[in-house]
Motif scaffolding. Structure first.
Motif, short mmCIF file in Angstrom:
data_model
loop_
_atom_site.label_atom_id
_atom_site.label_comp_id
_atom_site.label_asym_id
_atom_site.label_seq_id
_atom_site.Cartn_x
_atom_site.Cartn_y
_atom_site.Cartn_z
N CYS A 60 126.28 54.00 11.94
CA CYS A 60 127.69 53.27 11.52
C CYS A 60 129.07 53.27 13.30
O CYS A 60 129.51 52.54 13.33
CB CYS A 60 128.88 53.76 10.48
SG CYS A 60 127.68 53.25 9.37
N SER A 61 128.82 54.82 13.80
CA SER A 61 129.37 54.97 15.06
C SER A 61 128.25 54.14 15.91
O SER A 61 129.54 54.41 17.25
CB SER A 61 129.41 56.52 14.96
OG SER A 61 128.39 57.17 15.23
N ALA A 62 127.31 53.74 16.24
CA ALA A 62 126.83 52.62 16.95
C ALA A 62 127.37 52.01 17.54
O ALA A 62 127.50 51.48 16.87
CB ALA A 62 125.11 53.21 17.00
N PRO A 63 127.43 51.19 18.85
CA PRO A 63 128.08 50.09 19.26
C PRO A 63 127.07 49.50 18.93
O PRO A 63 127.84 48.25 19.65
CB PRO A 63 127.87 51.20 20.54
CG PRO A 63 126.56 51.66 21.32
CD PRO A 63 126.82 52.72 20.11
N SER A 64 126.17 49.67 18.91
CA SER A 64 124.99 47.49 18.41
C SER A 64 123.92 48.39 17.42
O SER A 64 123.70 48.99 16.78
CB SER A 64 124.49 47.57 19.61
OG SER A 64 122.86 48.24 19.73
N TYR A 65 124.00 47.53 16.53
CA TYR A 65 122.57 47.09 15.01
C TYR A 65 121.26 47.96 16.10
O TYR A 65 120.66 48.66 15.31
CB TYR A 65 122.26 46.46 14.65
CG TYR A 65 123.06 46.32 13.99
CD1 TYR A 65 124.50 45.12 14.30
CD2 TYR A 65 123.36 46.41 12.60
CE1 TYR A 65 125.08 44.97 12.85
CE2 TYR A 65 123.56 46.50 11.41
CZ TYR A 65 125.29 45.17 11.97
OH TYR A 65 126.04 44.52 10.53
N GLY A 66 120.89 47.77 17.87
CA GLY A 66 119.45 48.43 17.98
C GLY A 66 118.26 47.67 17.78
O GLY A 66 118.80 46.01 17.56
N LEU A 67 117.95 47.89 17.90
CA LEU A 67 115.92 47.67 17.98
C LEU A 67 115.85 47.14 16.29
O LEU A 67 116.01 48.26 15.26
CB LEU A 67 115.11 48.08 18.60
CG LEU A 67 115.48 48.01 19.98
CD1 LEU A 67 114.73 49.12 20.99
CD2 LEU A 67 116.12 46.44 20.80
N ASN A 68 114.50 46.62 16.06
CA ASN A 68 113.33 46.20 14.77
C ASN A 68 112.95 47.79 14.20
O ASN A 68 112.54 48.74 15.22
CB ASN A 68 112.48 45.30 14.80
CG ASN A 68 111.96 44.97 13.64
OD1 ASN A 68 112.76 45.29 12.27
ND2 ASN A 68 111.03 44.74 13.54
N ARG A 69 113.31 48.07 13.32
CA ARG A 69 112.97 49.41 13.03
C ARG A 69 111.36 49.55 12.86
O ARG A 69 110.67 50.18 11.63
CB ARG A 69 113.67 50.28 12.19
CG ARG A 69 114.86 50.82 12.84
CD ARG A 69 114.59 51.71 14.17
NE ARG A 69 116.42 51.80 14.30
CZ ARG A 69 116.51 53.24 15.16
NH1 ARG A 69 115.72 54.40 15.29
NH2 ARG A 69 117.81 53.42 15.95
N LEU A 70 111.27 47.98 11.40
CA LEU A 70 109.87 48.25 11.13
C LEU A 70 108.31 48.07 12.20
O LEU A 70 109.04 48.31 13.51
CB LEU A 70 109.47 46.10 10.23
CG LEU A 70 110.53 46.51 9.42
CD1 LEU A 70 110.53 45.06 9.03
CD2 LEU A 70 110.45 46.82 8.30
#
Length: 120
Positions: A60-70
């Protein structure tokens, strides 16, 4: 293009200065499990009429959702589930297909799990 070059230079500077965790957290959303952390699970349940082709997870504290984890080539068809093992803490989850996505923050407790149901 003007913004891309400064961002690239900043990323390279941070990586070379030993701040790779800052770059990793921003780009990928950080590791799902940090060494030594207690863990739990996030189970994504697809109750929508669409195949989910991406699930983005970040603290929740990260500045972005990041990449696809699948994993590559994996999708979650209607009626299917997929389970992620994560460090116990607050996670931001975004699941979906372009134009059809669902977002939510979830608190994962050590040894426990949460179910994230995508509908629509």
């Amino acid at each position: 293009m003007r913004l891309a070059l400064p961002a690239l230079l900043l990323g390279a500077t941070l990586a070379l200065s030993g701040c790779t965790s800052v770059v990793d957290n921003f780009v990928t959303g950080g590791p799902l499990v940090r060494p030594g952390d207690p863990t739990g699970v996030i189970q994504v349940v697809n109750r929508s009429g669409h195949t989910l082709t991406s699930v983005l997870l970040s603290r929740c504290s990260a500045p972005s959702y990041g990449l696809n984890r699948l994993p590559s080539g994996v999708s979650i068809r209607p009626g299917q589930t997929y389970t992620f093992r994560v460090s116990a803490e607050c996670w931001s989850v975004l699941a979906g297909l372009a134009g059809h996505d669902a977002r939510q923050n979830m608190h994962v407790r050590a040894g426990g799990g949460v179910v994230y149901t995508v509908t629509g």
